[in-house]
Design an enzyme around this catalytic site. Structure first.
Site, PDB file in Angstrom:
ATOM      1  CG  ASP A  50      13.473 -16.430 -48.758  1.00  0.00           C
ATOM      2  OD1 ASP A  50      13.930 -17.089 -47.813  1.00  0.00           O
ATOM      3  OD2 ASP A  50      13.808 -16.606 -49.939  1.00  0.00           O
ATOM      4  CB  ILE A  94      17.296 -12.469 -55.351  1.00  0.00           C
ATOM      5  CG1 ILE A  94      18.368 -11.416 -55.054  1.00  0.00           C
ATOM      6  CG2 ILE A  94      17.898 -13.720 -55.956  1.00  0.00           C
ATOM      7  CD1 ILE A  94      19.318 -11.822 -53.946  1.00  0.00           C
ATOM      8  N   GLY A 151      13.380 -15.804 -53.665  1.00  0.00           N
ATOM      9  CA  GLY A 151      13.269 -14.804 -52.612  1.00  0.00           C
ATOM     10  C   GLY A 151      11.845 -14.362 -52.341  1.00  0.00           C
ATOM     11  CG  ASP A 183      20.791 -16.767 -48.067  1.00  0.00           C
ATOM     12  OD1 ASP A 183      19.825 -16.196 -48.609  1.00  0.00           O
ATOM     13  OD2 ASP A 183      21.971 -16.618 -48.436  1.00  0.00           O
ATOM     14  CD  GLU A 228      15.884 -19.429 -52.621  1.00  0.00           C
ATOM     15  OE1 GLU A 228      15.525 -18.319 -52.194  1.00  0.00           O
ATOM     16  OE2 GLU A 228      15.072 -20.343 -52.901  1.00  0.00           O
TER      17      GLU A 228
END
Length: 270
Positions: A124, A66, A121, A152, A144
Site C-alpha cells: 500500500d 502492519i 501494508g 484496504d 492481506e
C-alpha cells in the site's frame, strides 16, 4: 529535525531521506508509524528546501507491513452492536488511509528504495510513491488475503494503475510472493540493483538529478500526472493550459533556457 519513534529523517542537498526505523521488527508499521508519516510528509510538502523524498527501510527489510499488535487493537473495536462496531472500524480504516494519502499527495516526487520484504501494508505504501526501485533480494506480496481480509489502505486502488489490472488481481487473490526480477518485468519497480548499498546509491543519484530541475516544473509535472488518474484527456489538457498560464511566467523558464544555450548547469531557487 524532529525525533520520531518509527522513522529517521535527514535532509541533505535538497533530498529528504525518510527511513522506516524499526529494523528489529522488520520495520513493521506500529501505531507511531501511521501518525508520524503524516507529519513527515506534510513537512516535506511544505518545506521549500525539500525537492525530492527518498523512502527506505533500515536493516535487512523495507517493511513487513502492519504490526500485528495494531490489528489486535482494531479487533478490539468490535463490540456487540454491529452498527457501532462498523462505524468505529470505518473511522479507523479512514485514519490509516490518510497516512498513505499524505505520501501520494506530497507535491515532491517520492522514490521508494526497497530491499528484503515489502509485504502487506508496505505494498500500500510503495503504491503511493511516484517510483519504486529494488535490490535483488526484494520480495513483494499482497498478504492481506492470507489474513482473511481485503487490502484496504490503497493497494487495490493504486496498484492497477501501476502494474495493470490482470496481474494485480492475480497477486491480490493468491497472496503469492513476487521476486525482484518479476517485479521489474511487471512494472512494479523501475530498476533492480545488486544489493542494498547500490540500491540506495542509485536512488539517491536519481533523486539528485530530479532535485536539480526546476521545482516549479517538477511540481506541475507531478500534479498533472496525479490529475490524469481520474480524469479524461480533455480535462487534463484544460487543466495544464490553466496551470501553465501562471507557471510559465516563473523565472525558472528563463533560467533553464539560458543555461541550455550557454551549456551551463542551471541553478533554481527553492
Amino acid at each position: 529535525m524532529a525525533d520520531y519513534q518509527a522513522f529517521r529523517v535527514e535532509l541533505k542537498d535538497k533530498i529528504a531521506h525518510v527511513q522506516i526505523n524499526r529494523p528489529e521488527k522488520r520495520n513493521a508499521m506500529n501505531s507511531a508509524f501511521w501518525t508520524e508519516i503524516i507529519e513527515i510528509f506534510t513537512w516535506a510538502d511544505r518545506t521549500d528546501d525539500v525537492r525530492v523524498v527518498v523512502l527506505s527501510g533500515a536493516g535487512e527489510h523495507f517493511s513487513s507491513g502492519i504490526d500485528l499488535n495494531l490489528l489486535a487493537q482494531a479487533a478490539a473495536l468490535v463490540g456487540k452492536d454491529v452498527g457501532r462496531s462498523a462505524d468505529a472500524l470505518r473511522r479507523k480504516i479512514l485514519e490509516l488511509q490518510a497516512s498513505f494519502n499524505a505520501v501520494d499527495r506530497c507535491r515532491k516526487p517520492v522514490l521508494a528504495a526497497i530491499q528484503g520484504y515489502c509485504l502487506g501494508g508496505a505494498i500500500d505504501l510503495v503504491s503511493a510513491c511516484d517510483m519504486r526501485y529494488a535490490s535483488r533480494d526484494a520480495k513483494f506480496a499482497i498478504k492481506e488475503i492470507d489474513m482473511g481480509m481485503a487490502a484496504d489502505v490503497g493497494t487495490l486502488q493504486r496498484l492497477p494503475r501501476i502494474i495493470g489490472d490482470g496481474i494485480m488481481r492475480e497477486l491480490a487473490f493468491t497472496g503469492r510472493m513476487v521476486e525482484s526480477e518479476e517485479a521489474q518485468r511487471i512494472g512494479l519497480v523501475n530498476r533492480v540493483y545488486d544489493d542494498k548499498d547500490s540500491l540506495l546509491a542509485g536512488v539517491m543519484q536519481l533523486a539528485a538529478d530530479i532535485a536539480a530541475k526546476s521545482p516549479i516544473a517538477i511540481r506541475g509535472t507531478k500534479e498533472m500526472i496525479r490529475y490524469m488518474r481520474d480524469h479524461r484527456v480533455d480535462d487534463g489538457l484544460e487543466y495544464i493550459a490553466t496551470w501553465n498560464a501562471a507557471m510559465l511566467q516563473s523565472a525558472d523558464l528563463r533560467i533553464a533556457m539560458a543555461a541550455h544555450m550557454s551549456k551551463q548547469a542551471p541553478e533554481f531557487a527553492d
